[in-house]
Motif scaffolding. Structure first.
Motif, mmCIF file in Angstrom:
data_model
loop_
_atom_site.group_PDB
_atom_site.id
_atom_site.type_symbol
_atom_site.label_atom_id
_atom_site.label_comp_id
_atom_site.label_asym_id
_atom_site.label_seq_id
_atom_site.Cartn_x
_atom_site.Cartn_y
_atom_site.Cartn_z
ATOM 1 N N LYS A 189 41.680 67.973 4.394
ATOM 2 C CA LYS A 189 41.481 69.491 3.857
ATOM 3 C C LYS A 189 41.935 69.487 2.577
ATOM 4 O O LYS A 189 41.172 70.098 1.773
ATOM 5 N N GLY A 190 43.084 68.999 2.206
ATOM 6 C CA GLY A 190 43.566 68.848 0.779
ATOM 7 C C GLY A 190 42.566 68.009 -0.012
ATOM 8 O O GLY A 190 42.540 68.425 -1.316
ATOM 9 N N LEU A 191 42.111 66.808 0.360
ATOM 10 C CA LEU A 191 41.174 66.189 -0.435
ATOM 11 C C LEU A 191 39.934 66.878 -0.789
ATOM 12 O O LEU A 191 39.403 66.937 -1.792
ATOM 13 N N ARG A 192 39.248 67.692 0.255
ATOM 14 C CA ARG A 192 37.975 68.261 0.216
ATOM 15 C C ARG A 192 38.192 69.295 -0.736
ATOM 16 O O ARG A 192 37.127 69.804 -1.429
ATOM 17 N N SER A 193 39.401 69.975 -0.619
ATOM 18 C CA SER A 193 39.568 71.080 -1.417
ATOM 19 C C SER A 193 39.587 70.934 -3.072
ATOM 20 O O SER A 193 39.214 71.497 -4.034
ATOM 21 N N LYS A 194 39.786 69.464 -3.619
ATOM 22 C CA LYS A 194 39.622 69.110 -4.983
ATOM 23 C C LYS A 194 38.326 68.660 -5.551
ATOM 24 O O LYS A 194 37.798 67.868 -4.631
ATOM 25 N N GLY A 195 38.021 69.074 -6.692
ATOM 26 C CA GLY A 195 36.789 68.586 -7.405
ATOM 27 C C GLY A 195 36.689 67.190 -7.562
ATOM 28 O O GLY A 195 35.999 66.565 -7.779
ATOM 29 N N ARG A 196 37.989 66.766 -8.206
ATOM 30 C CA ARG A 196 38.277 65.574 -8.659
ATOM 31 C C ARG A 196 39.363 64.872 -7.957
ATOM 32 O O ARG A 196 40.322 65.722 -7.974
ATOM 33 N N LEU A 197 39.454 63.720 -7.956
ATOM 34 C CA LEU A 197 40.730 63.240 -7.358
ATOM 35 C C LEU A 197 41.452 62.187 -8.446
ATOM 36 O O LEU A 197 40.540 61.408 -9.005
ATOM 37 N N GLY A 223 39.074 53.231 -6.718
ATOM 38 C CA GLY A 223 38.062 52.461 -7.906
ATOM 39 C C GLY A 223 37.421 53.608 -8.350
ATOM 40 O O GLY A 223 37.309 54.583 -8.157
ATOM 41 N N SER A 224 36.888 53.325 -9.798
ATOM 42 C CA SER A 224 36.471 54.414 -10.568
ATOM 43 C C SER A 224 35.062 54.992 -10.027
ATOM 44 O O SER A 224 34.820 56.158 -10.198
ATOM 45 N N ASP A 225 34.413 54.358 -9.391
ATOM 46 C CA ASP A 225 33.288 54.754 -8.673
ATOM 47 C C ASP A 225 33.482 55.864 -7.428
ATOM 48 O O ASP A 225 32.730 56.776 -7.538
ATOM 49 N N VAL A 226 34.676 55.597 -6.971
ATOM 50 C CA VAL A 226 34.977 56.872 -5.921
ATOM 51 C C VAL A 226 35.478 57.915 -6.641
ATOM 52 O O VAL A 226 34.973 59.126 -6.386
ATOM 53 N N LEU A 227 36.581 57.615 -7.484
ATOM 54 C CA LEU A 227 37.460 59.058 -8.290
ATOM 55 C C LEU A 227 36.351 59.758 -9.094
ATOM 56 O O LEU A 227 36.492 60.842 -9.326
ATOM 57 N N ASN A 228 35.455 59.103 -9.804
ATOM 58 C CA ASN A 228 34.320 59.733 -10.555
ATOM 59 C C ASN A 228 33.189 60.334 -9.952
ATOM 60 O O ASN A 228 32.162 60.617 -10.626
ATOM 61 N N GLY A 229 33.024 60.019 -8.720
ATOM 62 C CA GLY A 229 31.840 60.359 -7.876
ATOM 63 C C GLY A 229 31.632 61.659 -7.818
ATOM 64 O O GLY A 229 32.306 62.461 -8.110
ATOM 65 N N ASN A 263 31.523 63.633 -4.922
ATOM 66 C CA ASN A 263 32.444 64.165 -4.143
ATOM 67 C C ASN A 263 33.240 63.079 -3.728
ATOM 68 O O ASN A 263 33.324 62.486 -2.437
ATOM 69 N N PRO A 264 34.381 62.975 -4.379
ATOM 70 C CA PRO A 264 35.544 61.741 -4.072
ATOM 71 C C PRO A 264 36.072 62.039 -2.911
ATOM 72 O O PRO A 264 36.361 61.003 -1.996
ATOM 73 N N GLY A 265 36.630 63.304 -2.343
ATOM 74 C CA GLY A 265 37.171 63.618 -1.243
ATOM 75 C C GLY A 265 36.512 63.228 0.028
ATOM 76 O O GLY A 265 37.069 62.404 0.827
ATOM 77 N N GLN A 266 35.139 63.442 -0.068
ATOM 78 C CA GLN A 266 34.416 62.967 0.948
ATOM 79 C C GLN A 266 34.293 61.534 1.276
ATOM 80 O O GLN A 266 34.370 60.850 2.322
ATOM 81 N N THR A 267 34.057 60.868 0.201
ATOM 82 C CA THR A 267 34.186 59.252 0.003
ATOM 83 C C THR A 267 35.275 58.654 0.574
ATOM 84 O O THR A 267 35.378 57.639 1.319
ATOM 85 N N VAL A 268 36.508 59.370 0.405
ATOM 86 C CA VAL A 268 37.705 58.638 0.895
ATOM 87 C C VAL A 268 37.808 58.835 2.196
ATOM 88 O O VAL A 268 38.202 57.905 2.797
ATOM 89 N N ILE A 269 37.498 60.083 2.690
ATOM 90 C CA ILE A 269 37.198 60.044 4.345
ATOM 91 C C ILE A 269 36.624 59.110 4.664
ATOM 92 O O ILE A 269 36.852 58.704 5.946
#
Length: 449
Positions: free
Chosen positions: A15-23, A62-68, A70-76
């Motif tokens: 939930k915490g990851l999804r709520s952030k626009g950028r990681l 990786g930069s592709d994830v953090l700058n994507g 929807n980074p929160g959903q990608t990490v999940i």
């Protein structure tokens, strides 16, 4: 389910990851620290947790994830994919010999793991697939085990071969295979003796059976409630006699479930099935991707549909769907739907497969619908006349008083049930049909509860 606590903790992290626009890299590391703690508390093997977190972190920062986008959903998604990989990636079937060749399966495990019951459950699965299994009572140390196998075999409609407790397990196994050859049994399942702990005599006996009988598959049954001990037992059995796969029992219990996430990684052996209850039908094929979905709170709708297809009469389901569409759903149908729910493993089993429903929510719903309350509801419904059950709208105050007196409850309980029923009926009218496939056909199933 075993993973309720773990699932809830992971959902809170996500939930915490999804709520952030950028990681940031720090966000990911902080989240994975919480994931690590949750896995360790679930009794997942320490080395497995360490490697799991390391792999996820390498992919997630990786930069592709953090700058994507929807980074929160990608990490999940990365966590989900790694969890699936950890449990084996693909569903593993028990390998059977080709054609009409007889496949001998030796069931092993410690006493108390549920081996004898699981053996009968497995025979039922093979029978459903069109095989002709033979159960063999090789536990000569516990006469109760022989009797238990006979009773469960009869319930499953599967023949049981037994020679009492005066012959050696090796001789019983040999005689059973001769019997199978004469009677066309394509699968022979040996229920061997368990011990309270791993000992040399046990291993020698199992090795002797394998030396004298052509065992195609050696399967270990372990109790998920023993957590890390289950993983250690699996490692010892594999080292001493060699195992081809594992069946986890009591995965529906109040257990931390770490064994399911550790066994494949530690032993390299696949989990074949999971025991999800005490009934002889409560044995589910283990799908790593579906189990990962359950753990991460994403539900397991495919297994839910399969359960419905196995347990629910399709004609009854279609008839009920028609009634729902026409708003003709009555209290008799309500009773029938409660019956169907019991067949599918009960409310908690169904809720554990629904997306977004966690352990505390399941507990709340179960508390609201415990067995005593359900029995009172049945009592109220059976106190109604057939006309009242078919058409609840005719239940005026005097009729409700009569029903309350008949059921031995206060009229407020009758009013509450009628109100809840009307609300349920409105809700069910809006529910979409669920699609599922079986045998190449696609069927429409409504869940009327």
């Amino acid at each position: 389910m075993a993973f309720d606590s773990l699932s809830e903790k992971l959902q809170n992290v996500f939930k915490g990851l999804r709520s952030k626009g950028r990681l940031s890299e720090e966000d990911v590391k902080a989240a994975l620290k919480e994931v690590k703690l949750a896995l360790l508390e679930a009794d997942v093997n320490f080395k497995v947790v360490k490697n799991f977190v390391k792999t996820v972190q390498e992919q997630a920062v990786g930069s592709d994830v953090l700058n994507g986008l929807n980074p929160g959903q990608t990490v999940i998604k990365i966590v989900n994919d790694e969890m699936v990989r950890l449990m084996g990636s693909e569903t593993t079937e028990i390998a059977l010999r080709p054609g009409s060749e007889t496949t001998v399966i030796m069931m092993t495990g410690l006493q108390g793991a549920g081996k004898t019951t699981t053996t009968a459950k497995l025979a039922g699965k093979f029978k459903q697939k069109g095989k002709k299994p033979l159960l063999v009572a090789c536990d000569v140390y516990r006469p109760a085990a022989i009797e238990q196998l006979k009773i469960n075999g009869e319930k499953q409609g599967v023949e049981v071969f037994a020679m009492g407790d005066k012959n050696s397990p090796v001789d019983i196994a040999k005689a059973a295979i001769e019997h199978a050859a004469k009677n066309g049994n394509t699968v022979v399942i040996l229920d061997t003796a368990g011990r309270l702990h791993v000992d040399e005599d046990m291993m020698q006996e199992l090795a002797a059976i394998k030396e004298n009988v052509d065992v195609a598959q050696t399967i270990l049954v372990v109790d998920a409630m023993t957590g890390q001990d289950a993983v250690n037992v699996a490692g010892t059995f594999d080292e001493k006699i060699g195992i081809d796969g594992v069946i986890l029992t009591k995965l529906d219990g109040d257990t931390r479930g770490g064994a399911a996430l550790s066994i494949r990684a530690v032993t390299g052996k696949p989990i074949l099935y999971a025991g999800m209850g005490e009934k002889l039908s409560d044995l589910e094929q283990f799908h790593p991707d579906r189990m990962a979905s359950r753990i991460l709170g994403m539900g397991d709708v495919l297994t839910l549909i399969e359960k419905a297809q196995e347990e629910i009469d399709e004609d009854k389901a279609r008839e009920m769907e028609k009634k729902l569409k026409k708003a003709e759903f009555g209290f008799d149908d309500y009773l029938e739907s409660m019956n169907q729910m019991k067949k599918m493993g009960g409310l908690s089993s169904i809720l554990s497969m629904m997306p977004g429903i966690g352990g505390s929510q399941i507990a709340e719903i179960e508390n609201a619908m415990d067995e005593k309350k359900m029995a009172r509801i049945e009592g109220i419904i059976y106190s109604m006349t057939p006309q009242e059950r078919a058409n609840p709208s005719i239940l005026n105050p005097s009729r409700k008083r009569r029903v309350a007196n008949g059921a031995g409850v206060d009229i407020s309980e009758v009013n509450r049930l009628v109100k809840q029923f009307e609300q349920s009926r409105k809700l069910m009218k809006q529910m979409p049909g669920m699609m599922g496939a079986k045998g190449g056909k696609r069927g429409r199933f409504k869940f009327p509860f």
